[in-house]
Design a protein around this motif. Structure first.
Motif, PDB file in Angstrom:
ATOM      1  N   ASN A 143      68.627  23.881  54.092  1.00 36.02           N
ATOM      2  CA  ASN A 143      67.590  23.657  55.279  1.00 36.02           C
ATOM      3  C   ASN A 143      68.125  22.117  55.892  1.00 36.02           C
ATOM      4  OD1 ASN A 143      66.785  21.811  53.200  1.00 36.02           O
ATOM      5  ND2 ASN A 143      65.170  23.131  52.558  1.00 36.02           N
ATOM      6  N   LYS A 144      69.304  21.794  55.539  1.00 42.90           N
ATOM      7  CA  LYS A 144      69.710  20.743  56.533  1.00 42.90           C
ATOM      8  C   LYS A 144      71.217  21.000  56.671  1.00 42.90           C
ATOM      9  CE  LYS A 144      70.105  15.665  56.907  1.00 42.90           C
ATOM     10  NZ  LYS A 144      69.867  14.648  56.361  1.00 42.90           N
ATOM     11  N   VAL A 145      71.560  20.921  58.186  1.00 44.17           N
ATOM     12  CA  VAL A 145      72.628  21.327  58.445  1.00 44.17           C
ATOM     13  C   VAL A 145      73.159  20.353  59.624  1.00 44.17           C
ATOM     14  CG1 VAL A 145      71.662  22.888  60.132  1.00 44.17           C
ATOM     15  CG2 VAL A 145      73.940  23.281  59.467  1.00 44.17           C
ATOM     16  N   GLY A 146      74.596  19.940  59.673  1.00 43.49           N
ATOM     17  CA  GLY A 146      75.177  19.142  60.709  1.00 43.49           C
ATOM     18  C   GLY A 146      75.965  20.075  61.538  1.00 43.49           C
ATOM     19  N   ILE A 147      75.948  20.251  62.852  1.00 39.21           N
ATOM     20  CA  ILE A 147      76.645  21.021  63.664  1.00 39.21           C
ATOM     21  C   ILE A 147      77.847  20.403  64.520  1.00 39.21           C
ATOM     22  CG2 ILE A 147      76.464  22.742  65.536  1.00 39.21           C
ATOM     23  CD1 ILE A 147      73.350  23.059  64.630  1.00 39.21           C
ATOM     24  N   LEU A 148      78.706  20.752  64.280  1.00 40.15           N
ATOM     25  CA  LEU A 148      79.901  19.820  64.759  1.00 40.15           C
ATOM     26  C   LEU A 148      80.288  20.591  66.047  1.00 40.15           C
ATOM     27  CD1 LEU A 148      82.220  19.293  61.622  1.00 40.15           C
ATOM     28  CD2 LEU A 148      80.429  17.883  62.524  1.00 40.15           C
ATOM     29  N   SER A 149      80.239  19.864  67.132  1.00 41.84           N
ATOM     30  CA  SER A 149      80.328  20.703  68.618  1.00 41.84           C
ATOM     31  C   SER A 149      81.183  19.314  69.470  1.00 41.84           C
ATOM     32  CB  SER A 149      78.959  20.944  69.143  1.00 41.84           C
ATOM     33  OG  SER A 149      79.223  21.325  70.430  1.00 41.84           O
ATOM     34  N   GLN A 150      82.012  19.898  70.188  1.00 39.82           N
ATOM     35  CA  GLN A 150      82.398  18.775  71.118  1.00 39.82           C
ATOM     36  C   GLN A 150      82.644  19.558  72.339  1.00 39.82           C
ATOM     37  OE1 GLN A 150      85.855  16.974  69.769  1.00 39.82           O
ATOM     38  NE2 GLN A 150      87.379  18.911  70.697  1.00 39.82           N
ATOM     39  N   TYR A 151      82.795  20.604  72.631  1.00 40.52           N
ATOM     40  CA  TYR A 151      82.823  21.351  73.898  1.00 40.52           C
ATOM     41  C   TYR A 151      81.694  21.518  74.773  1.00 40.52           C
ATOM     42  CZ  TYR A 151      84.526  24.441  77.610  1.00 40.52           C
ATOM     43  OH  TYR A 151      84.311  25.011  78.846  1.00 40.52           O
ATOM     44  N   ARG A 152      81.364  20.950  75.636  1.00 41.51           N
ATOM     45  CA  ARG A 152      80.126  21.232  76.436  1.00 41.51           C
ATOM     46  C   ARG A 152      79.064  21.611  75.847  1.00 41.51           C
ATOM     47  NH1 ARG A 152      81.303  22.152  82.457  1.00 41.51           N
ATOM     48  NH2 ARG A 152      83.191  21.835  82.790  1.00 41.51           N
ATOM     49  N   PRO A 153      78.537  20.680  74.936  1.00 45.04           N
ATOM     50  CA  PRO A 153      77.595  21.118  73.987  1.00 45.04           C
ATOM     51  C   PRO A 153      76.008  21.165  74.685  1.00 45.04           C
ATOM     52  CG  PRO A 153      78.032  18.756  73.670  1.00 45.04           C
ATOM     53  CD  PRO A 153      78.850  19.235  74.752  1.00 45.04           C
ATOM     54  N   ALA A 154      75.832  20.921  75.842  1.00 43.43           N
ATOM     55  CA  ALA A 154      74.488  20.864  76.325  1.00 43.43           C
ATOM     56  C   ALA A 154      73.730  22.227  76.159  1.00 43.43           C
ATOM     57  CB  ALA A 154      74.466  20.721  77.994  1.00 43.43           C
ATOM     58  N   SER A 155      74.572  23.173  76.178  1.00 48.23           N
ATOM     59  CA  SER A 155      73.739  24.514  76.010  1.00 48.23           C
ATOM     60  C   SER A 155      73.476  24.948  74.525  1.00 48.23           C
ATOM     61  CB  SER A 155      74.350  25.832  76.703  1.00 48.23           C
ATOM     62  OG  SER A 155      74.222  26.853  75.937  1.00 48.23           O
ATOM     63  N   LEU A 156      74.278  24.318  73.576  1.00 49.62           N
ATOM     64  CA  LEU A 156      74.115  24.523  72.094  1.00 49.62           C
ATOM     65  C   LEU A 156      72.805  23.358  71.695  1.00 49.62           C
ATOM     66  CD1 LEU A 156      75.431  25.912  69.620  1.00 49.62           C
ATOM     67  CD2 LEU A 156      76.770  23.728  69.612  1.00 49.62           C
ATOM     68  N   ILE A 157      72.900  22.172  72.523  1.00 54.06           N
ATOM     69  CA  ILE A 157      71.890  21.264  71.955  1.00 54.06           C
ATOM     70  C   ILE A 157      70.511  21.889  72.212  1.00 54.06           C
ATOM     71  CG2 ILE A 157      71.004  18.738  72.739  1.00 54.06           C
ATOM     72  CD1 ILE A 157      73.998  18.021  72.729  1.00 54.06           C
ATOM     73  N   ASN A 158      70.419  22.463  73.494  1.00 51.26           N
ATOM     74  CA  ASN A 158      69.173  23.112  73.961  1.00 51.26           C
ATOM     75  C   ASN A 158      68.603  24.154  72.825  1.00 51.26           C
ATOM     76  OD1 ASN A 158      67.677  22.814  76.050  1.00 51.26           O
ATOM     77  ND2 ASN A 158      69.110  23.416  77.478  1.00 51.26           N
ATOM     78  N   HIS A 159      69.744  24.779  72.534  1.00 46.96           N
ATOM     79  CA  HIS A 159      69.394  26.011  71.819  1.00 46.96           C
ATOM     80  C   HIS A 159      69.051  25.624  70.310  1.00 46.96           C
ATOM     81  CE1 HIS A 159      69.446  30.189  70.667  1.00 46.96           C
ATOM     82  NE2 HIS A 159      70.082  30.135  69.738  1.00 46.96           N
TER      83      HIS A 159
END
Lengths: 428, 422
Positions: A51-67
């Motif tokens: 129940n704790k997770v870090g999500i590594l994202s660098q390419y245009r993450p806006a939609s992912l952050i939203n989601h």
């Protein structure tokens, strides 16, 4: 102290999906109607009690952050729980774009250290599968392993160059798994049929030491290419065998085929029994009405999401929320993403429509017999699928052939003619 | 709207909804596939910019309370936002079940006063409609009214079911009739009131003249205070009877009915009854779906025409559904035929059953006033064995076991369950 911390590799822009990943990372691509690709990894974590997770994202993450939001959709909101997007940052020392999967985790060692977990589960956010990670973690503990990798059987041997990591597993525990005695990343001639699922359980101390070592060496920055070959035969590296469905969405053909695995009377991807969760706030899914089937609707073998309104024919297709199929329109063998409108008497065959596309009345997409590969991306678009980028308006009475690539955000006057031949590209 | 406190009367027993409202309060009755009746009012509250609502419950509040939760589904969580459930309570003075609408509000006067509102908007959770209450509140302020009542014109033949107002040319109410036998006007009360707080405290105080707004309070106020009618135009239905409940569901399929779910942005609680994580509906090969609403989690292999289908319903091969409302997780067996029927949650219909067949001339013998129009009602969790034939105007109680269902149930019959008569 936490037992297992999750890390999702959700970063890369994957060129192979062409315009679908122009504005979002692959993990945020809509899948199976109302989901996003990353929902499968997130739901697996949730059901495995991580129940704790870090999500590594660098390419245009806006939609992912939203989601992802605060992670509430996957029950990761609360004390000691959480879903955190970890974008690249500038700092004193660690201050660069992620150079690879291992580098991405290395740059976020602080996130791991502050949490002090016993183990770190590193998974890809790009795969479609239903897996409880706990038996694998148990196996990892039972074996006293430094790292355990999950493998799934694919037909690889003798099939030529392969796009997965391929492992050789000894017979220590038979069907359950065994010691990993060989590993090759994307080999030209695979030596076994066991493909790496990009699911790794690492002992935390071991992970940190290996990532630091790898950074010091500076030869390369990938788990598969650089770290695993170095530790096999030396450290306790184990393989865990997984036997369920494993779908991937690497190329346009993969993405299409894996989507279609949600259809049929006994679908390979049974969304209901997998209990996949998604963020219902994203694109207002939670405000949408149930699907409406009006007079004239003729729907068979289809996935129909909330907010859809159908007055035409839909066969062997997947409709995301808010798709409107007007009177006399026909949709066959296609994937139609959120809020597309198919106007009266338009026909769509073998197409992928990204979100918010409007197809004008009487248009015909995927027309013709000739299978000329796409002019711009012949290696990616050659099996007959026509791809329409998001938010494009296709003028009425337009005929578009097969293997066509239509760029996002085009308006009606961006189309050079009312006839787009197979293999053509329309862009501004 | 921050100075307006909403009080929602959600205690209704819904007697005429018969078995649909036996295990749950009327506002909690499922509607339109994924919704419950109260969602329409709560969504109106949200979209009108109201931030605090007290919800008065009384009758079988369990599923209603679970559904409302902390109000998050309607964006009512936050420092200055709340959805508060107010069940009847015993106290030193106020110590009774609610004796009427006005009594329910009066018994919660401490809660109201604690918020120091300028106005109190009183709503009921029984109706299907879309209304922006802020427009009504503005009208109330503009008129300088003590009380404003939302009203709409109804067919004169239906007027006897409502509180009826006679107004002057400024829409000030000069006369009031509660459910009159011979109505003098067709301007009917929607049961929505805006009170100035002072007026509310005065007329609902310890000296109050009665327990119901319609019967006593309004009649007294029109002689002493400024009471205005706010005219509402649009879709508004009291879904208080089985037939009106069925009709309103069917209105969802009629593009000209005036219900526009898409535009109304009705919200519901996705977590209760697992609506949120259900997959998109799967329409299988061989299926035919026309003029219907199909919710997430459904798997349809048969033929569905003119139906409202809630989440998780399975319609097997060869089954024929027509003109029916099917609630959550019902399973319809192969080659079963269902016509003009309301099926509550978790019912299992065996293969080759025939539900709602034959003539509709015989009303339900036990509840002739509830059921005479030809509908058939199957209660929650009942199991109908393979090959059963059930006529029209039949009521099947909740939780009827398969071995208690006769092979053939004649029109107008009522089949009880071991739970007994309610």
């Amino acid at each position: 102290m936490r037992k297992t911390l999750g890390i999702i590799l959700a970063g890369g822009r994957v060129d192979e999906l062409s315009v679908i990943t122009l504005y979002r990372p692959k993990s945020a691509v809509p899948f199976a109607g109302m989901y996003r690709v990353i929902d499968f990894a997130m739901s697996n974590l949730m059901r495995s009690g991580i129940n704790k997770v870090g999500i590594l994202s660098q390419y245009r993450p806006a939609s992912l952050i939203n989601h992802i939001g605060a992670g509430a959709s996957w029950d990761m909101l609360g004390t000691g729980r959480g879903a955190r997007i970890l974008p690249p940052y500038k700092g004193d020392k660690a201050s660069d774009w992620y150079k690879g999967t291992a580098d991405a985790v290395y740059q976020n060692l602080e996130f791991i250290r502050e949490d002090r977990p016993e183990r770190v589960l590193i998974i890809s956010g790009d795969h479609i599968y239903n897996m409880d990670y706990s038996p694998m973690i148990e196996y990892h503990i039972e074996k006293g392993a430094d790292v355990t990798l999950a493998f799934v059987k694919q037909e690889l041997v003798g099939k030529g160059p392969c796009k997965f990591g391929v492992g050789e597993i000894d017979n220590e525990d038979g069907d359950k798994g065994g010691r990993l005695i060989g590993y090759e990343e994307k080999p030209a001639e695979p030596k076994s049929n066991w493909a790496s699922m990009t699911v790794f359980v690492f002992d935390t101390t071991y992970l940190i030491s290996k990532l630091e070592e790898n950074a010091r060496l500076g030869e390369g920055y990938e788990f598969g290419r650089n770290i695993f070959p170095r530790i096999i035969g030396k450290d306790r590296v184990y393989a865990y065998k997984f036997y369920g469905y494993w779908g991937y969405t690497r190329t346009i053909d993969d993405f299409y085929k894996t989507n279609m695995d949600t259809l049929g009377n006994q679908p390979k991807i049974d969304l209901e029994s997998w209990q996949v969760r998604t963020n219902m706030e994203h694109r207002r899914i939670n405000e949408r009405t149930p699907a409406k089937f009006l007079q004239g609707s003729d729907v068979e073998d289809a996935l129909v999401s909330r907010g859809c309104c159908i007055q035409g024919e839909v066969k062997r297709s997947i409709l995301s929320p808010g798709v409107i199929v007007e009177k006399g329109a026909v949709v066959r063998d296609s994937i139609i993403m959120h809020d597309c409108t198919i106007c009266q008497n338009a026909m769509i065959e073998n197409c992928i429509l990204d979100t918010d596309v409007v197809v004008g009345a009487n248009s015909y997409l995927g027309a013709g017999e000739e299978k000329m590969p796409n002019r711009e991306i012949p290696n990616l678009l050659h099996s007959g699928i026509t791809l329409i980028g998001r938010n494009t308006r296709i003028p009425p009475n337009t005929k578009i052939g097969k293997n066509c690539l239509i760029y996002p955000n085009l308006s009606e006057h961006d189309f050079p003619s009312s006839k787009i031949k197979s293999g053509e590209v329309v862009k501004r | 709207m921050r100075k307006t406190l909403a009080m929602l009367l959600a205690g209704g027993k819904g007697t005429r909804l018969n078995i649909l409202a036996r295990l749950r309060a009327k506002p909690a009755v499922p509607f339109g596939g994924i919704y419950r009746i109260i969602d329409f009012t709560l969504s109106n509250v949200m979209h009108s910019g109201l931030t605090r609502v007290g919800i008065l419950t009384q009758y079988k509040p369990l599923s209603l309370m679970e559904h409302i939760g902390n109000g998050q589904a309607w964006d009512l969580v936050g420092r200055t936002r709340e959805a508060k459930i107010l069940p009847p309570s015993t106290g030193e003075k106020d110590s009774d079940w609610y004796k009427g609408t006005a009594d329910a509000i009066a018994q919660n006067m401490d809660y109201i006063k604690g918020h120091k509102p300028e106005r109190v908007l009183i709503l009921s959770g029984d109706h299907i409609y879309k209304m922006d209450y802020s427009l009504m509140v503005k009208y109330h302020k503009d008129k300088g009214a003590d009380l404003t009542i939302a009203m709409m014109e109804v067919p004169i033949k239906d007027a006897h079911q409502f509180g009826i107002a006679i107004t002057d040319s400024n829409d000030r109410i000069v006369d009031w009739e509660e459910k009159p036998k011979e109505p003098k006007s067709n301007l009917a009360s929607m049961g929505i009131y805006v009170f100035n707080s002072e007026a509310l405290y005065k007329y609902l105080g310890p000296e109050r003249c009665g327990n119901d707004f319609g019967k006593e309070i309004i009649a007294k106020m029109i002689n002493e205070a400024k009471v205005y009618a706010y005219r509402f135009k649009g879709y508004w239905r009291d879904v208080g009877t089985l037939q009106s409940y069925w009709d309103a569901n069917m209105d969802l399929l009629d593009p000209n009915s005036g219900i526009e779910l898409e535009k109304w942005c009705v919200r519901t609680n996705m977590d209760v009854g697992r609506i949120g994580d259900r997959a998109p509906a799967r329409i299988l090969k061989g299926a035919k779906v026309v003029d219907s609403i199909i919710s997430p989690g459904c798997v349809i292999e048969g033929e569905v025409t003119n139906c409202i289908i809630s989440p998780g319903v399975i319609v097997k091969k060869g089954a024929l559904l027509h003109g029916s409302v099917i609630m959550h997780d019902v399973v319809i067996g192969e080659n079963a035929t269902i016509d003009n029927t309301i099926i509550d949650k978790d019912v299992v219909i065996g293969n080759n059953c025939l539900i709602g067949h034959g003539s509709s001339t015989v009303p339900n013998e036990r509840f002739p006033s509830h059921l005479s129009t030809g509908l058939t009602i199957i209660g929650k969790g009942s199991v109908i064995p393979e090959g059963t034939k059930i006529g029209r105007n039949v009521i099947m109680y909740p939780m009827v076991k398969a071995n208690k269902v006769p092979k053939e149930v004649p029109a107008g019959a009522t089949i009880e369950s071991e739970l007994g008569l309610f």
